[in-house]
Each structure stands twice: as structure tokens, then as C-alpha cells.
Design a protein around this motif. Sequence first.
Motif, PDB file in Angstrom:
ATOM      1  N   VAL A  41       0.818  -1.213   0.000  1.00 14.28           N
ATOM      2  CA  VAL A  41       0.000   0.000   0.000  1.00 14.28           C
ATOM      3  C   VAL A  41       0.852   1.263   0.000  1.00 14.28           C
ATOM      4  O   VAL A  41       0.349   2.346  -0.345  1.00 14.28           O
ATOM      5  CB  VAL A  41      -0.987   0.041   1.188  1.00 14.28           C
ATOM      6  N   ARG A  42       2.133   1.144   0.331  1.00 17.19           N
ATOM      7  CA  ARG A  42       2.970   2.348   0.445  1.00 17.19           C
ATOM      8  C   ARG A  42       4.021   2.485  -0.655  1.00 17.19           C
ATOM      9  O   ARG A  42       4.614   3.560  -0.778  1.00 17.19           O
ATOM     10  CB  ARG A  42       3.646   2.366   1.826  1.00 17.19           C
ATOM     11  N   LEU A  73      -2.222  -1.390  -5.802  1.00 18.75           N
ATOM     12  CA  LEU A  73      -2.907  -2.519  -5.173  1.00 18.75           C
ATOM     13  C   LEU A  73      -4.404  -2.382  -5.406  1.00 18.75           C
ATOM     14  O   LEU A  73      -5.072  -1.547  -4.813  1.00 18.75           O
ATOM     15  CB  LEU A  73      -2.571  -2.563  -3.677  1.00 18.75           C
ATOM     16  N   ARG A  74      -4.926  -3.233  -6.277  1.00 16.44           N
ATOM     17  CA  ARG A  74      -6.309  -3.094  -6.731  1.00 16.44           C
ATOM     18  C   ARG A  74      -7.309  -3.868  -5.872  1.00 16.44           C
ATOM     19  O   ARG A  74      -8.492  -3.534  -5.858  1.00 16.44           O
ATOM     20  CB  ARG A  74      -6.414  -3.549  -8.187  1.00 16.44           C
ATOM     21  N   ALA A  75      -6.862  -4.907  -5.207  1.00 15.40           N
ATOM     22  CA  ALA A  75      -7.771  -5.707  -4.388  1.00 15.40           C
ATOM     23  C   ALA A  75      -6.945  -6.655  -3.525  1.00 15.40           C
ATOM     24  O   ALA A  75      -5.781  -6.941  -3.824  1.00 15.40           O
ATOM     25  CB  ALA A  75      -8.748  -6.505  -5.257  1.00 15.40           C
ATOM     26  N   ILE A  76      -7.591  -7.151  -2.459  1.00  9.55           N
ATOM     27  CA  ILE A  76      -6.980  -8.157  -1.581  1.00  9.55           C
ATOM     28  C   ILE A  76      -8.025  -9.230  -1.324  1.00  9.55           C
ATOM     29  O   ILE A  76      -9.179  -8.918  -0.974  1.00  9.55           O
ATOM     30  CB  ILE A  76      -6.541  -7.546  -0.236  1.00  9.55           C
ATOM     31  N   THR A  77      -7.638 -10.486  -1.496  1.00 11.14           N
ATOM     32  CA  THR A  77      -8.546 -11.585  -1.197  1.00 11.14           C
ATOM     33  C   THR A  77      -7.951 -12.442  -0.095  1.00 11.14           C
ATOM     34  O   THR A  77      -6.736 -12.553   0.051  1.00 11.14           O
ATOM     35  CB  THR A  77      -8.833 -12.421  -2.459  1.00 11.14           C
ATOM     36  N   CYS A  78      -8.832 -13.031   0.697  1.00 15.67           N
ATOM     37  CA  CYS A  78      -8.434 -13.708   1.929  1.00 15.67           C
ATOM     38  C   CYS A  78      -8.790 -15.190   1.871  1.00 15.67           C
ATOM     39  O   CYS A  78      -9.841 -15.565   1.355  1.00 15.67           O
ATOM     40  CB  CYS A  78      -9.134 -13.061   3.120  1.00 15.67           C
ATOM     41  N   VAL A  79      -7.917 -16.012   2.463  1.00 12.25           N
ATOM     42  CA  VAL A  79      -8.104 -17.458   2.462  1.00 12.25           C
ATOM     43  C   VAL A  79      -7.619 -18.014   3.791  1.00 12.25           C
ATOM     44  O   VAL A  79      -6.735 -17.445   4.430  1.00 12.25           O
ATOM     45  CB  VAL A  79      -7.333 -18.088   1.273  1.00 12.25           C
ATOM     46  N   GLY A 101      -3.478   3.527   7.127  1.00 13.75           N
ATOM     47  CA  GLY A 101      -4.135   4.659   6.485  1.00 13.75           C
ATOM     48  C   GLY A 101      -4.290   4.467   4.993  1.00 13.75           C
ATOM     49  O   GLY A 101      -4.241   5.427   4.212  1.00 13.75           O
ATOM     50  N   ALA A 102      -4.504   3.220   4.583  1.00 10.43           N
ATOM     51  CA  ALA A 102      -4.596   2.899   3.160  1.00 10.43           C
ATOM     52  C   ALA A 102      -5.917   3.387   2.580  1.00 10.43           C
ATOM     53  O   ALA A 102      -6.905   3.553   3.304  1.00 10.43           O
ATOM     54  CB  ALA A 102      -4.474   1.389   2.961  1.00 10.43           C
ATOM     55  N   PRO A 103      -5.963   3.617   1.276  1.00  6.78           N
ATOM     56  CA  PRO A 103      -7.236   3.975   0.637  1.00  6.78           C
ATOM     57  C   PRO A 103      -8.211   2.807   0.699  1.00  6.78           C
ATOM     58  O   PRO A 103      -7.871   1.726   1.186  1.00  6.78           O
ATOM     59  CB  PRO A 103      -6.820   4.306  -0.799  1.00  6.78           C
ATOM     60  N   GLY A 104      -9.407   3.010   0.171  1.00  4.22           N
ATOM     61  CA  GLY A 104     -10.462   2.007   0.263  1.00  4.22           C
ATOM     62  C   GLY A 104     -10.281   0.855  -0.698  1.00  4.22           C
ATOM     63  O   GLY A 104     -11.040   0.703  -1.662  1.00  4.22           O
TER      64      GLY A 104
END
Length: 319
Positions: free
Chosen positions: A26-27, A33-39, A60-63
Motif C-alpha cells: 500500500v505504500r 494494489l487493486r484488491a486483496i482476497t483472503c483465504v 491509512g490505506a485507501p479504500g
Amino acid sequence: MTGQPIPVIIDCDTGVDDALALLFAVRHPGLDLRAITCVAGNTDVDGVVRNTLTVLEQAGAPGIPVARGAERPLIEAPRSARHVHGHDGMGDLGLPAPTRRPVDVDAVTLLRREILASPRPVTLIPTAPLTNIALLLRTHPEVTRNIERIVFMGGAVTTGNATPVAEFNVWHDPEAAAVLLTAGVPITMYGLDVFKRVVVPGSDVARLRTSAEPGVRLGGELLAHRDPAVSGDPTPSGGLGDAGAVCAVADPEGLTTERLPVEVSLAPGPTRGQTVVDRRPRPGESEIHAGTREQPLVDVALDVDEGRYVKLWLSAVEG
């Protein structure tokens, strides 16, 4: 830095080092970084979602959209690594619950949407068991037309950690890892052979821990996290782990790779989950007598410039 930022998506099982990877992603100005997926992996999938949102909030990352994915491997029962990453999966640091929420679609849906919507081919960075990625590739194979490369943290050429020969992410879901290798796009394997070597010195960790900026301080606390069985060092060094795979996307010149045949051992027993990397210069008796088998070719990481990636991570996270 020149050129446009690289569009990336991270698929993670946010424990300590996945969090370090997210902080960097993110920095770093060269990554979009367009998306994050979780597993499920280091902890259960709901804990992974919580930890991921917590990191984004502290940084403090964007949405950035975050989606919940598979709660267990394709075949195996889930087997966490809380003994390494703490009861909450992220070092038991006592961080406040995040106010952010995941998106209302599942991980595979979000992956498909963001990959196909990207104006430029996406680099996919799985730092977790590969269940979500296998489901994506089997359900929506059309996504490969807009994937530039998959850089995954997993596997080992020499010694494993989950077993003597198998690394945790691949061992957790070997069938999913085998599907990944059939993706038909360029693949880089950032395995334990380089993973273990990128370590932030204790003096840098101590500096990060005293920062007034929440994201920087979180990085320091994560790097200082230790298995409770290990007695305290007042200025512990800390491995970047998964974050090294993201560094390799931002700065591929720091990584030495060789394109080699790789397959995943799926048979029951002590080799299950091993990434069998063929480094022989010519076929052996097995191929001569049985006929050569076509194996996926993977860019396998064999060496890393540790200092270069430590400096890169620190400069991005500290700004």
C-alpha cells in the motif's frame, strides 16, 4: 522510479509476514494494489479478513476492496499456523478491531472482476495457500488473458518447514498448488530458499517500534514478533517473509531465478506437498524409460539480494 505503477492483487492469509507484505504494497509508489482476497491458512478465514482490514486501517490505506474466500483447502482439513503467528494470527498485538468491512462478494468473484477490469495486465501475488487461486482458474479461466504474471510465495527447492520437504502454503493445499502450475501464464516461485534470508536488522526494528506513525510502528511490532518459545532479545531482528515476494514484483532485479520444471507431490505420505524442482541438466533414466513428461516451467527463485530488499521495504514503509 519510471513508468506507470504495476497493477497487483494480493491473495493472503494475513499473519505476521502477510501484514508486512500489505504494508509495503500500500505504500510503494510503484505498485497499484487493486484488491486483496483472503483465504484460510495462518488462521481461520474470518480472522484473516479481520487482520487484513486492521493492517489497511493502521496503514491509512485507501479504500481497497477486501473479500472473504475459501475457509478450507480443496480436500484437506484446515490446519492453521497460530503457533507461529499468535492466537489471532497476527502476533497478538492487541490492536483495535477494524471499522472497515469486506466487500459483499466472495474472493473468486472479486478476483475475476478486478483482473478483467484492469486497464493493464495484473500481477497476482498469492502469499497464502492457493485455494482461492485454484478456484478462480477452474471457474473463470478467461482471467488469464489479463494476468501478466503470478508471483507466489510457496514451495522450496531444498528444505521445507511444514514437513522436511514441504513448505506450509503448498502443504496446506497441494491440489490447489498443482492447479496453479497449469495457469498458462508466467509464474515465479518465491520459496523458502529465499524467503528465510531477507531479515531486517534489530536496530531498524527498534527504530520502527518507536515511530509515532501507526503503520510504521505496526511494521516494527510485527517484525519483533517472536514465537513464545524463543526467549526475548531486547532488539530482535525480523524476517520480511512474504513481503519479499512483493518486493520481487516492485524490484525484480533483486531476485535471481532459473526457469525449471516444477511439480507438486500429491501422493499421501512424507512427500505430500513437496515442490519437486528438476535442476538436472538432462533427462534421467525415469524419462528415458517411461517417456518425457511435460512439466510446467516456473521461474524459481534461487538467490536474493537481502540488503536490497530490506532497504526497499524500509524506504517504502517509512516513506
